[in-house]
Design an enzyme around this catalytic site. Structure first.
Site, PDB file in Angstrom:
ATOM      1  CE1 TYR A   5      -3.861  -1.779   5.116  1.00 45.85           C
ATOM      2  CE2 TYR A   5      -3.374   0.216   4.482  1.00 45.85           C
ATOM      3  CZ  TYR A   5      -3.918  -1.105   3.511  1.00 45.85           C
ATOM      4  OH  TYR A   5      -4.010  -1.563   2.790  1.00 45.85           O
TER       5      TYR A   5
ATOM      6  CB  SER B 284      -0.700  -0.239   0.821  1.00 42.75           C
ATOM      7  OG  SER B 284      -1.588   1.505   1.250  1.00 42.75           O
TER       8      SER B 284
END
Length: 249
Positions: free
Chosen positions: A155, A141
């Protein structure tokens, strides 16, 4: 190089299902696994109905059940007669502000996105080493490029770890026979991003998947997708003072 037999984890929805549809349209054979077997069966019926010349194998797999991962990979490989590419896509987006007392949420995020990804990597490398080649794709990501405050802290950390593993593997296999690609998606419409408030930077699923698949097919070492506006934003993320990183989360 054409990778004909592709295994995708977390393939029952979102980007995983989108990639499955895109590769099926290219005539690739697919090994799809996820926790929700009913959704995989529906996806298999859809893909085979649209593309009757391909083979699709499915299997239920919770990637947090680490002992099951190599067995499921091996079984899917047997069904397809080998695997040329593994896309480590399964992941979760839950999390809580550090110090909020919700350690379970942050632990689950790092466990699934990093530890379970490592288990999938090991299983894929074992298969590729045995066959002498393969393409490993890690779905990271853009959030892995910088620590961010708030609910996405764990995350971001998990994706930073995954990107680091990918970088280490590219160095390990710089001369082959295994190729490693790290994909860093920005905000793309999916179940994971459905509750995101950063809609201004979000692209639709089809656009995001198309660019992801194009980068995978190029076998790029690292690809930020979509390139605009995320390539300049990632460059900016790396230099702004820490207190401003929340603007990107």
């Amino acid at each position: 190089m054409r990778r004909q037999k592709i295994l995708i984890t977390g393939a029952s929805s979102g980007l995983g299902a989108g990639m499955a549809r895109a590769f099926a349209a290219k005539g690739r054979d697919l090994a799809l696994c996820a926790r929700r077997l009913d959704r995989l069966d529906e996806l298999k019926a859809e893909l085979v109905g649209r593309h009757p010349n391909i083979t699709v194998a499915v299997a239920a797999l919770d990637v947090d059940d680490h002992d099951r991962v190599p067995d499921v990979f091996a079984d899917l490989s047997d069904q397809l007669g080998g695997i040329d590419r593994v896309v480590v896509n399964a992941g979760i987006g839950k999390g809580a502000r550090l110090g909020s007392g919700k350690v379970w949420a942050n632990k689950a995020t790092i466990e699934t996105n990093l530890v379970s990804a490592l288990v999938q990597i090991e299983a894929a490398l074992a298969m590729f080493t045995a066959t002498g080649s393969g393409h490993l794709v890690l779905m990271s990501s853009v959030m892995g490029n910088r620590g961010v405050p708030g609910v996405k802290a764990a995350y971001a950390a998990s994706k930073a770890g995954l990107s680091s593993l990918g970088e280490s593997l590219r160095a390990e296999y710089a001369s082959g026979p295994i190729t490693v690609t790290v994909i860093e998606p920005g905000y793309i419409e999916s179940e994971m991003t459905a509750k995101s408030k950063t809609t201004m930077l979000m692209v639709d699923t089809d656009t995001g998947v198309r660019q992801i698949v194009a980068a995978i097919e190029r076998e790029a070492g690292r690809a930020i997708v979509p390139g605009w506006p995320w390539i300049p934003l990632v460059a900016l993320m790396k230099v702004v003072p820490t207190r401003f990183t929340k603007l990107f989360a």
